[in-house]
Write a protein that holds these residues in place. Sequence first.
Motif, short mmCIF file in Angstrom:
data_model
loop_
_atom_site.label_atom_id
_atom_site.label_comp_id
_atom_site.label_asym_id
_atom_site.label_seq_id
_atom_site.Cartn_x
_atom_site.Cartn_y
_atom_site.Cartn_z
N VAL A 28 0.83 -1.20 0.00
CA VAL A 28 0.00 0.00 0.00
C VAL A 28 0.87 1.26 0.00
O VAL A 28 0.58 2.23 -0.70
CB VAL A 28 -0.98 -0.02 1.20
N PHE A 29 1.98 1.23 0.77
CA PHE A 29 2.91 2.37 0.78
C PHE A 29 3.47 2.63 -0.62
O PHE A 29 3.49 3.78 -1.08
CB PHE A 29 4.04 2.11 1.77
N LEU A 32 0.70 4.03 -2.91
CA LEU A 32 0.44 5.44 -2.63
C LEU A 32 1.59 6.34 -3.08
O LEU A 32 1.36 7.46 -3.55
CB LEU A 32 0.17 5.63 -1.13
N LYS A 33 2.81 5.84 -2.97
CA LYS A 33 3.96 6.59 -3.47
C LYS A 33 3.88 6.75 -4.99
O LYS A 33 4.17 7.81 -5.53
CB LYS A 33 5.25 5.89 -3.06
N ILE A 35 1.10 6.74 -6.77
CA ILE A 35 0.02 7.69 -7.05
C ILE A 35 0.48 9.12 -6.79
O ILE A 35 0.18 10.03 -7.57
CB ILE A 35 -1.22 7.34 -6.21
N ALA A 36 1.26 9.32 -5.73
CA ALA A 36 1.79 10.66 -5.44
C ALA A 36 2.73 11.12 -6.55
O ALA A 36 2.70 12.30 -6.94
CB ALA A 36 2.51 10.65 -4.09
N MET A 73 3.19 1.66 -8.76
CA MET A 73 1.76 1.34 -8.66
C MET A 73 1.51 -0.15 -8.90
O MET A 73 0.82 -0.80 -8.11
CB MET A 73 0.96 2.21 -9.62
#
Length: 145
Positions: A28-29, A32-33, A35-36, A73
Motif C-alpha cells: 500500500v505504501f 500510494l507513493k 500515485i503521489a 503502482m
Amino acid sequence: MNLVHKIENWGDTHHPKALDVVRIALGVFLLLKGIAFMQNTAYLKSLIDSQDVIDLTPGVLMALVYYVTFAHMVGGVLIAVGILTRLGCIIQIPIVLGAVFLTGIFQEPINAMAWPSIVALVLLVVFMILGSGPISLDKYLSEKP
C-alpha cells in the motif's frame, strides 16, 4: 534442487502470518507513493534530474519518471495482494535502491528523508526471499482445485 528453489521453499515454509500485515502495508505504501508521483511528476523529474551521477536526456528522463511511477503502482498492488510477490519485489528493488542514494544518505548522518526508503528496501529484500505468505492471493489460488 538449485539455490533459487531452496530459498523459495524455505521462504514458503518459514513465513509467519504477522509478516503478511507488513507485506500488505509495504504494498500500500508503494502504491500510494506511485500515485503521489503520478500526481506530481514535476517533483519526481526534478528529484531524478538533481542527481549528478548520470546526465540524462529529456526523453530518457521522462521515460524513467513514467517507469518509476508505473512500477510503484503495479508492484505495490502485486505485493499488497500477494500475487507474484517476488517479481514485484524484484521490480521495486532497483528503484528503491536509487531512492536511497538520491535522498543523500551519505551526505548527512541522520537523514529523515532516507529512512522510509531504507526500510522499504530492507522489506523488499525480505519479501523477495520469503514470498507472499499464507494470507495472499497466491496461497488462495494454489489451494483451489
